[in-house]
Write a protein that holds these residues in place. Structure first.
Motif, mmCIF file in Angstrom:
data_model
loop_
_atom_site.group_PDB
_atom_site.id
_atom_site.type_symbol
_atom_site.label_atom_id
_atom_site.label_comp_id
_atom_site.label_asym_id
_atom_site.label_seq_id
_atom_site.Cartn_x
_atom_site.Cartn_y
_atom_site.Cartn_z
ATOM 1 N N GLY A 63 0.801 -1.221 0.000
ATOM 2 C CA GLY A 63 0.000 0.000 0.000
ATOM 3 C C GLY A 63 0.831 1.265 0.000
ATOM 4 N N GLN A 64 2.154 1.122 -0.056
ATOM 5 C CA GLN A 64 3.084 2.252 -0.006
ATOM 6 C C GLN A 64 2.712 3.201 1.137
ATOM 7 N N ARG A 65 2.626 2.610 2.344
ATOM 8 C CA ARG A 65 2.158 3.357 3.518
ATOM 9 C C ARG A 65 3.000 2.985 4.731
ATOM 10 N N ILE A 66 3.213 3.965 5.597
ATOM 11 C CA ILE A 66 3.854 3.745 6.889
ATOM 12 C C ILE A 66 2.865 4.165 7.959
ATOM 13 N N ASP A 67 2.561 3.260 8.882
ATOM 14 C CA ASP A 67 1.705 3.574 10.023
ATOM 15 C C ASP A 67 2.582 3.645 11.261
ATOM 16 N N GLY A 68 2.244 4.542 12.153
ATOM 17 C CA GLY A 68 3.041 4.666 13.359
ATOM 18 C C GLY A 68 2.239 5.139 14.541
ATOM 19 N N GLU A 69 2.816 4.897 15.708
ATOM 20 C CA GLU A 69 2.234 5.389 16.952
ATOM 21 C C GLU A 69 3.390 5.813 17.853
ATOM 22 N N VAL A 70 3.246 6.982 18.459
ATOM 23 C CA VAL A 70 4.266 7.527 19.340
ATOM 24 C C VAL A 70 3.627 7.838 20.682
ATOM 25 N N LEU A 71 4.272 7.417 21.757
ATOM 26 C CA LEU A 71 3.876 7.805 23.100
ATOM 27 C C LEU A 71 4.859 8.880 23.528
ATOM 28 N N LEU A 72 4.360 10.097 23.691
ATOM 29 C CA LEU A 72 5.212 11.240 24.006
ATOM 30 C C LEU A 72 5.637 11.235 25.470
ATOM 31 N N PRO A 73 6.761 11.893 25.785
ATOM 32 C CA PRO A 73 7.218 11.946 27.173
ATOM 33 C C PRO A 73 6.281 12.777 28.052
ATOM 34 N N ALA A 74 6.418 12.612 29.366
ATOM 35 C CA ALA A 74 5.544 13.280 30.336
ATOM 36 C C ALA A 74 5.692 14.800 30.321
ATOM 37 N N ARG A 75 6.880 15.292 30.005
ATOM 38 C CA ARG A 75 7.103 16.740 29.885
ATOM 39 C C ARG A 75 7.398 17.058 28.428
ATOM 40 N N ALA A 76 7.012 18.239 27.993
ATOM 41 C CA ALA A 76 7.147 18.584 26.577
ATOM 42 C C ALA A 76 8.523 19.159 26.257
ATOM 43 N N PRO A 77 9.214 18.570 25.274
ATOM 44 C CA PRO A 77 10.428 19.215 24.772
ATOM 45 C C PRO A 77 10.034 20.455 23.974
ATOM 46 N N GLY A 78 11.005 21.256 23.602
ATOM 47 C CA GLY A 78 10.711 22.427 22.780
ATOM 48 C C GLY A 78 10.035 22.035 21.477
ATOM 49 N N ARG A 79 10.490 20.938 20.896
ATOM 50 C CA ARG A 79 9.910 20.434 19.646
ATOM 51 C C ARG A 79 10.178 18.947 19.552
ATOM 52 N N THR A 80 9.204 18.190 19.077
ATOM 53 C CA THR A 80 9.363 16.754 18.851
ATOM 54 C C THR A 80 9.236 16.485 17.363
ATOM 55 N N TRP A 81 10.206 15.752 16.824
ATOM 56 C CA TRP A 81 10.241 15.419 15.407
ATOM 57 C C TRP A 81 10.209 13.912 15.236
ATOM 58 N N LEU A 82 9.496 13.438 14.228
ATOM 59 C CA LEU A 82 9.489 12.022 13.859
ATOM 60 C C LEU A 82 9.967 11.916 12.415
ATOM 61 N N THR A 83 10.990 11.096 12.205
ATOM 62 C CA THR A 83 11.503 10.872 10.857
ATOM 63 C C THR A 83 10.876 9.603 10.305
ATOM 64 N N LEU A 84 10.341 9.709 9.100
ATOM 65 C CA LEU A 84 9.702 8.581 8.418
ATOM 66 C C LEU A 84 10.515 8.299 7.159
ATOM 67 N N ARG A 85 11.420 7.354 7.248
ATOM 68 C CA ARG A 85 12.342 7.064 6.153
ATOM 69 C C ARG A 85 11.709 6.051 5.203
ATOM 70 N N ALA A 86 11.195 6.564 4.099
ATOM 71 C CA ALA A 86 10.579 5.717 3.082
ATOM 72 C C ALA A 86 11.637 4.801 2.471
ATOM 73 N N PRO A 87 11.215 3.675 1.896
ATOM 74 C CA PRO A 87 12.178 2.782 1.254
ATOM 75 C C PRO A 87 13.030 3.524 0.220
ATOM 76 N N ALA A 88 14.213 3.000 -0.029
ATOM 77 C CA ALA A 88 15.157 3.627 -0.958
ATOM 78 C C ALA A 88 14.489 3.919 -2.300
#
Length: 129
Positions: A63-88
């Motif tokens: 399906g050329q799709r990436i599904d994900g789930e993130v559980l964030l930390p209890a305190r907030a960082p300045g910014r949270t980034w998620l990298t989604l590295r598609a196949p080559a």
């Protein structure tokens, strides 16, 4: 010189959760072929300066799709980034964070900002082509 048995866990943690200044980078160095395999890439309780995080990513090559789930930390960082590295040879086409469209950023246009409340679970869905 640090023994290898101490280095490997540290490198694995940096691959999945890397903090720099007040920013948290998730899945920043996950190898593309790990995701392309279709097997889940997951970790729970990764330590960060803001608390522990959880992460699960799964690619659906048909399906050329990436599904994900993130559980964030209890305190907030300045910014949270998620990298989604598609196949080559592929690039991200569309990304949704908790059902809302998000823009891919970064030098490779494969990183999305997650601006949810601390301690919350965030669902990600990305399409590539």
């Amino acid at each position: 010189c640090m023994p290898a048995q101490m280095t490997v866990p540290l490198l694995l943690r940096w691959m999945l959760a890397f903090d720099q200044g007040d920013e948290l980078f998730l899945a920043r160095a996950v190898p593309r072929h790990w995701l392309a395999s279709g097997k889940p890439v997951a970790a729970e309780g990764l330590p960060t300066p803001w608390g522990r995080v959880g992460l699960e990513l799964r690619c659906h090559p048909a399906g050329q799709r990436i599904d994900g789930e993130v559980l964030l930390p209890a305190r907030a960082p300045g910014r949270t980034w998620l990298t989604l590295r598609a196949p080559a040879g592929r690039t991200l086409r569309k990304v949704a964070v908790d059902g809302r469209e998000a823009e891919a950023e970064g030098p490779h246009r494969d990183r999305v900002g997650i601006g949810a409340a601390p301690g919350s679970r965030v669902r990600i869905q990305a399409f590539y082509g």
